[in-house]
Design an enzyme around this catalytic site. Structure first.
Site, PDB file in Angstrom:
ATOM      1  N   THR A   1       0.871  -1.383  -0.083  1.00 52.44           N
ATOM      2  CA  THR A   1      -0.139   0.036  -0.285  1.00 52.44           C
ATOM      3  C   THR A   1       0.836   1.246  -0.061  1.00 52.44           C
ATOM      4  O   THR A   1       0.566   2.030  -0.806  1.00 52.44           O
ATOM      5  CB  THR A   1      -0.807   0.143   1.300  1.00 52.44           C
ATOM      6  OG1 THR A   1      -1.839  -1.140   1.016  1.00 52.44           O
ATOM      7  CG2 THR A   1      -1.695   1.276   1.419  1.00 52.44           C
TER       8      THR A   1
HETATM    9  P1  AMP Z   1      -1.510  -3.141   3.545  1.00 49.19           P
HETATM   10  O1  AMP Z   1      -2.598  -3.913   2.876  1.00 49.19           O
HETATM   11  O2  AMP Z   1      -0.783  -3.810   4.827  1.00 49.19           O
HETATM   12  O3  AMP Z   1      -0.612  -2.922   2.341  1.00 49.19           O
HETATM   13  O4  AMP Z   1      -2.114  -1.918   4.090  1.00 49.19           O
HETATM   14  C1  AMP Z   1      -3.431  -1.577   4.124  1.00 49.19           C
HETATM   15  C2  AMP Z   1      -4.057  -0.669   5.171  1.00 49.19           C
HETATM   16  O5  AMP Z   1      -2.963   0.591   5.391  1.00 49.19           O
HETATM   17  C3  AMP Z   1      -5.123  -0.358   5.246  1.00 49.19           C
HETATM   18  O6  AMP Z   1      -6.064  -1.477   5.942  1.00 49.19           O
HETATM   19  C4  AMP Z   1      -5.073   1.010   6.132  1.00 49.19           C
HETATM   20  O7  AMP Z   1      -5.458   0.636   7.414  1.00 49.19           O
HETATM   21  C5  AMP Z   1      -3.741   1.515   5.941  1.00 49.19           C
HETATM   22  N1  AMP Z   1      -3.594   2.892   5.521  1.00 49.19           N
HETATM   23  C6  AMP Z   1      -4.109   3.271   4.238  1.00 49.19           C
HETATM   24  N2  AMP Z   1      -3.603   4.554   4.243  1.00 49.19           N
HETATM   25  C7  AMP Z   1      -3.160   4.886   5.390  1.00 49.19           C
HETATM   26  C8  AMP Z   1      -2.523   6.143   5.912  1.00 49.19           C
HETATM   27  N3  AMP Z   1      -2.597   7.288   4.964  1.00 49.19           N
HETATM   28  N4  AMP Z   1      -2.085   6.061   7.084  1.00 49.19           N
HETATM   29  C9  AMP Z   1      -1.905   5.179   7.797  1.00 49.19           C
HETATM   30  N5  AMP Z   1      -2.503   3.786   7.601  1.00 49.19           N
HETATM   31  C10 AMP Z   1      -2.989   3.715   6.161  1.00 49.19           C
HETATM   32 ZN    ZN Z   2      -3.149  -1.445  -0.246  1.00 51.93          ZN
HETATM   33 ZN    ZN Z   3      -3.474  -4.804   1.774  1.00 52.11          ZN
END
Ligand code: AMP
Ligand code: ZN
Ligand code: ZN
Length: 413
Positions: A62
């Site tokens: 992400t």
């Molecule tokens: P991942 O699937 O581990 O790559 O990351 C996804 C998660 O990142 C999402 O479920 C959100 O909770 C978190 N996330 C997305 N944007 C942000 C942000 N700007 N700041 C903090 N956490 C975020």
């Molecule tokens: Zn993502």
């Molecule tokens: Zn994810």
């Protein structure tokens, strides 16, 4: 008289200021639209421009990918190389749950599109986007929120309407929006769980329908760019790999992101030896020397943040610490599933691909383009807002200019 009216219309078309709304649907895989056909998103894609897929940067996580979309630069160039990583220069770990590092602008390279906009006198606003919480080059969106996943989608959408009602001198012309729904549900049940994925998708589609309808009521030129950061693949419970056992006895830091783990050795001279040891333990993963990775050979700005070695599981396998394994077991019991969804793997895997759909007065209607890398979104955003392209941007204007309509209303290509 006729000539005068034509001339006036021409001037008005040219002078109407463009607005851009960049919407990220986290974890929305490239094939969900065709597979499930949610009505509002399908109509949106069909009446605008759509790509067969959008290819993420490596790793397909992400934070690095949102920031690639925001800057037009790959993670190894903008420096946000993963969701979690160690920076040897700072001697500190970046982690998305650590608010202090997330809000510290020194971690973020490049010029995010909202920074470019603000620096050129265009007001910007964000209801979440990676990077907006930190002053980058001393600049943040005029309006922004610190990330809080508990804010409902409808509240985020309502705020967009409020921003667009502001008087022209306060109204943002660039707005970013972020929805995590498809990522959350994909992780919980895996992308092949059609019942759960379609239920969540249709809910989100309804909310996006309200957004599109609402935006249609403003007498403003609004271009909507809808993207996702990556796709999702199934991981079976028995395919979790215990990273604590794999990395046992290695002198160095191990930073785990599931689909890849970074190893920062205490003694770099031991790299070949450690690689051999890990390869002996290899079962459904490979070990890569970061210095040998094709893309990273010519750059060293941020290569050190990737570490010395990478452990890369096969698609469908995932690294977890012993503690992580326990929480996966708990999740399994809670949601009654033996399959999870994960991402982060190489973009050569189609399952990791995301989406790109666009619609608006400056976007051609009913056009489909082949898959392209997400670095190329930035030049489109800059062109829509008539912003100059910073020279360090890796994305190329010619990739998405075929979907654009000129400011004089002419189709360019
Ligand atoms: P991942 O699937 O581990 O790559 O990351 C996804 C998660 O990142 C999402 O479920 C959100 O909770 C978190 N996330 C997305 N944007 C942000 C942000 N700007 N700041 C903090 N956490 C975020
Ligand atoms: Zn993502
Ligand atoms: Zn994810």
């Amino acid at each position: 008289m006729h000539i005068l009216i034509c001339a006036l219309q021409h001037v008005t078309a040219q002078q109407r200021q463009q607005h851009v709304i960049l919407i990220s649907l986290d974890g929305f895989r490239w094939d969900y639209l065709d597979k499930f056909q949610p009505p509002n998103l399908t109509a949106f894609a069909q009446s605008g421009a759509s790509a067969e897929a959008m290819i993420p940067a490596f790793p397909s996580k992400t934070f690095p990918n949102h920031y690639t979309i925001a800057t037009g630069m790959r993670p190894e160039t903008h420096g946000l190389v993963d969701n979690s990583f160690y920076d040897p220069g700072k001697d500190r770990v970046y982690e998305i749950s650590d608010r202090e590092v997330v809000q510290d602008g020194t971690w973020y390279g490049g010029t995010p599109i909202w920074v470019l906009a603000e620096a050129n006198g265009i007001t910007s606003a964000s209801y979440f986007f990676v990077g907006t919480e930190a002053p980058i080059q001393g600049i943040q969106p005029t309006y922004f929120y610190n990330y809080d996943g508990a804010v409902s989608n409808l509240d985020r959408i309502e705020q967009v309407f409020e921003w667009l009602k502001l008087p022209v001198d306060k109204r943002p012309r660039l707005i970013t929006l972020y929805f995590s729904d498809m990522d959350d549900i994909g992780h919980r049940y895996g992308p092949d769980n059609e019942k759960e994925i379609s239920q969540k998708l249709f809910e989100l589609d309804k909310q996006l329908g309200l957004l599109f309808d609402g935006l249609g009521k403003y007498d403003l030129d609004i271009n909507i760019i809808l993207v996702s950061d990556h796709g999702m693949t199934n991981v079976k419970r028995e395919n979790l790999l215990n990273l604590d056992l794999i990395s046992e006895g290695i002198a160095g830091k191990v930073v785990n992101n599931g689909a890849l783990a970074h190893i920062y050795l205490d003694e770099t001279s031991q790299k070949a030896e450690v690689k051999k040891l890990l390869e002996k333990r290899a079962n459904h993963f490979i070990v890569e020397d970061v210095a040998d990775r094709k893309h990273y050979k010519d750059i060293d700005t941020h290569r050190d943040k990737f570490g010395d070695l990478l452990i890369l599981p096969d698609l469908g396998y995932y690294l977890a610490t012993s503690a992580g394994m326990v929480s996966y077991q708990k999740r399994s019991a809670m949601f009654q599933t033996d399959v999870y969804g994960e991402h982060g793997y190489s973009p050569i895997y189609k399952d990791m691909h995301g989406i790109f759909y666009a619609k608006g007065p400056r976007i051609k209607k009913g056009i489909t383009i082949p898959p392209f890398e997400n670095i190329h979104v930035y030049p489109l955003l800059a062109a829509l807002l008539d912003l100059p392209l910073p020279k360090e941007v890796e994305g190329k204007p010619e990739v998405l200019s075929p979907i654009m309509i000129d400011s004089d209303g002419e189709e360019k290509y």
